[in-house]
Design a protein around this motif. Structure first.
Motif, PDB file in Angstrom:
ATOM      1  N   LYS A  99       0.943  -1.051   0.077  1.00 10.22           N
ATOM      2  CA  LYS A  99      -0.074  -0.175   0.000  1.00 10.22           C
ATOM      3  C   LYS A  99       0.828   1.170  -0.030  1.00 10.22           C
ATOM      4  O   LYS A  99       0.750   2.226  -0.804  1.00 10.22           O
ATOM      5  N   GLY A 129      -8.280   3.312  -5.749  1.00 16.02           N
ATOM      6  CA  GLY A 129      -9.302   2.499  -5.497  1.00 16.02           C
ATOM      7  C   GLY A 129      -9.097   2.039  -3.839  1.00 16.02           C
ATOM      8  O   GLY A 129      -8.768   2.716  -3.041  1.00 16.02           O
ATOM      9  N   HIS A 130      -9.012   0.585  -3.642  1.00 14.19           N
ATOM     10  CA  HIS A 130      -9.026   0.015  -2.534  1.00 14.19           C
ATOM     11  C   HIS A 130      -7.742   0.263  -1.793  1.00 14.19           C
ATOM     12  O   HIS A 130      -7.738   0.245  -0.471  1.00 14.19           O
ATOM     13  N   ASP A 132      -6.086   3.046  -1.442  1.00 11.79           N
ATOM     14  CA  ASP A 132      -6.173   4.305  -0.884  1.00 11.79           C
ATOM     15  C   ASP A 132      -7.307   4.106   0.433  1.00 11.79           C
ATOM     16  O   ASP A 132      -7.176   4.933   1.221  1.00 11.79           O
ATOM     17  N   GLY A 133      -7.959   3.343   0.276  1.00  9.72           N
ATOM     18  CA  GLY A 133      -8.946   2.961   1.447  1.00  9.72           C
ATOM     19  C   GLY A 133     -10.089   3.971   1.674  1.00  9.72           C
ATOM     20  O   GLY A 133     -10.159   4.794   1.005  1.00  9.72           O
ATOM     21  N   ALA A 134     -11.007   3.680   2.636  1.00 13.73           N
ATOM     22  CA  ALA A 134     -11.984   4.354   3.125  1.00 13.73           C
ATOM     23  C   ALA A 134     -11.521   5.852   3.591  1.00 13.73           C
ATOM     24  O   ALA A 134     -10.469   5.954   4.153  1.00 13.73           O
ATOM     25  N   ARG A 136     -10.575  -1.009   6.181  1.00 11.18           N
ATOM     26  CA  ARG A 136     -10.709  -1.043   4.770  1.00 11.18           C
ATOM     27  C   ARG A 136      -9.178  -1.007   4.170  1.00 11.18           C
ATOM     28  O   ARG A 136      -9.067  -0.992   3.037  1.00 11.18           O
TER      29      ARG A 136
END
Length: 112
Positions: free
Chosen positions: A77, A94-95, A97-99, A111
């Protein structure tokens, strides 16, 4: 490296790894992750053999990660975010970068 149709140079990523420490597999995996994520946005991902505990990731001459300076190896990440910040700061990962922190806190889900 240039894109043939536009003449615009694409970024070069170099991953230097210690051959004495046998970090080739780690370097290769990180190269694969970068190529899978950034695809045609990169001109080249090179694996550069080194010695003496070397492990560094350089994008177009700028070091984005260095094992000793940054305290170990990057998680995927962090690596993708640092490369993105160098080559295409506006890009959404997208995922990866997380929520938002608020969204994660409100439902108790991690997340990242």
């Amino acid at each position: 490296m240039e894109e043939p149709s536009s003449g615009i140079a694409k970024p070069r990523v170099a991953i230097t790894y210690c051959t004495q420490c046998r970090w080739l597999l780690r370097a290769g995996w990180m190269a694969q992750e970068l190529l899978s994520t950034f695809g045609d946005s990169l001109g080249e991902v090179a694996l550069v053999p080194g010695r003496g505990g070397a492990f560094a990731i350089v994008v177009d001459g700028e070091t984005v990660w260095e094992r000793v300076r940054d305290g170990g190896f990057p998680d995927v990440k962090a690596l993708k975010q640092r490369v993105r910040d160098r080559i295409d700061p506006g890009r959404d990962l997208g995922h990866v970068d997380g929520a938002s922190a608020a969204g994660a806190a409100s439902d108790g889900q991690d997340r990242a």
